[in-house]
Design a protein around this motif. Structure first.
Motif, PDB file in Angstrom:
ATOM      1  N   GLY A  74       0.804  -1.222   0.000  1.00  9.52           N
ATOM      2  CA  GLY A  74       0.000   0.000   0.000  1.00  9.52           C
ATOM      3  C   GLY A  74       0.834   1.269   0.000  1.00  9.52           C
ATOM      4  N   THR A  75       2.083   1.146  -0.449  1.00  7.64           N
ATOM      5  CA  THR A  75       2.994   2.287  -0.482  1.00  7.64           C
ATOM      6  C   THR A  75       3.533   2.472  -1.897  1.00  7.64           C
ATOM      7  N   LEU A  76       4.161   3.618  -2.135  1.00 10.02           N
ATOM      8  CA  LEU A  76       4.715   3.908  -3.456  1.00 10.02           C
ATOM      9  C   LEU A  76       5.842   2.933  -3.807  1.00 10.02           C
ATOM     10  N   THR A  82       9.349   5.692   0.777  1.00 12.46           N
ATOM     11  CA  THR A  82      10.638   6.079   0.209  1.00 12.46           C
ATOM     12  C   THR A  82      11.391   4.817  -0.190  1.00 12.46           C
ATOM     13  N   PRO A  83      12.323   4.920  -1.134  1.00  7.96           N
ATOM     14  CA  PRO A  83      13.022   3.726  -1.615  1.00  7.96           C
ATOM     15  C   PRO A  83      13.863   3.036  -0.547  1.00  7.96           C
ATOM     16  N   ALA A 117       4.576   0.650 -12.606  1.00  7.00           N
ATOM     17  CA  ALA A 117       4.846   1.766 -13.515  1.00  7.00           C
ATOM     18  C   ALA A 117       4.937   3.083 -12.735  1.00  7.00           C
ATOM     19  N   LYS A 118       4.066   3.246 -11.766  1.00  6.75           N
ATOM     20  CA  LYS A 118       4.079   4.464 -10.938  1.00  6.75           C
ATOM     21  C   LYS A 118       5.381   4.546 -10.140  1.00  6.75           C
ATOM     22  N   ALA A 122       8.190   7.469 -10.455  1.00  5.57           N
ATOM     23  CA  ALA A 122       8.520   8.210  -9.236  1.00  5.57           C
ATOM     24  C   ALA A 122      10.010   8.148  -8.931  1.00  5.57           C
ATOM     25  N   PHE A 123      10.580   6.978  -9.119  1.00  7.84           N
ATOM     26  CA  PHE A 123      12.005   6.810  -8.856  1.00  7.84           C
ATOM     27  C   PHE A 123      12.824   7.699  -9.786  1.00  7.84           C
TER      28      PHE A 123
END
Length: 152
Positions: A74-76, A82-83, A117-118, A122-123
């Protein structure tokens, strides 16, 4: 990778190690395509066939797993917003497969995986990485010169 992750507060614990292991399987499949050690692609025709399989079958199988990881988190990114360590290597494999698909005039393998893809976009838009993406270092060949002559 874990050492650097711990040093810069990017290490996401055991989940990070699990994801690194998973993405290494995709990396190994790509290595088999581009490096001549196993004699997988002895000529242009064999390479073209293997590259198509990598884009249309192999990558999507791994992408589906990663899409589920992102859905569950449920996170980016795969563990948090964050990565983490694994996200860097995951992004690298996504980027190499984007280049492979573009070279062979195939649609992006990411089109069926919106969360992945998002994350990819974002990265690449991460302000802390902007200097790298604008540098000559990012434009270097993907593989060592001894790699398969069909994909650099």
């Amino acid at each position: 990778m874990v050492y650097v992750g711990e040093k810069f507060s990017l290490y996401g614990g055991i989940r990070d190690l699990e994801l690194l292991t998973e993405i290494y399987d995709l990396r190994n499949a790509l290595i088999d395509l581009v490096y001549p050690f196993k004699k997988v692609c002895r000529d242009q025709g064999e390479y073209e066939k293997a590259a198509e399989a990598q884009i249309q079958k192999v990558a999507p199988r791994f992408y589906a797993k990663l899409e589920q990881v992102l859905d569950k988190a449920g996170t980016l990114y795969t563990i948090k917003e964050t990565p983490c360590c694994a996200d860097f290597h995951i992004w690298e494999m996504l980027d190499q497969h984007e280049a492979l698909a573009a070279k062979h005039e195939h649609p992006s393998p990411l089109t069926k995986f919106p969360k992945l893809a998002k994350m990819y976009v974002a990265f690449k838009q991460e302000p802390k990485l902007a200097n790298y993406f604008a540098s000559d270092a990012y434009k270097l060949p993907i593989n060592n010169p001894m790699a398969n002559t069909y994909f650099h």
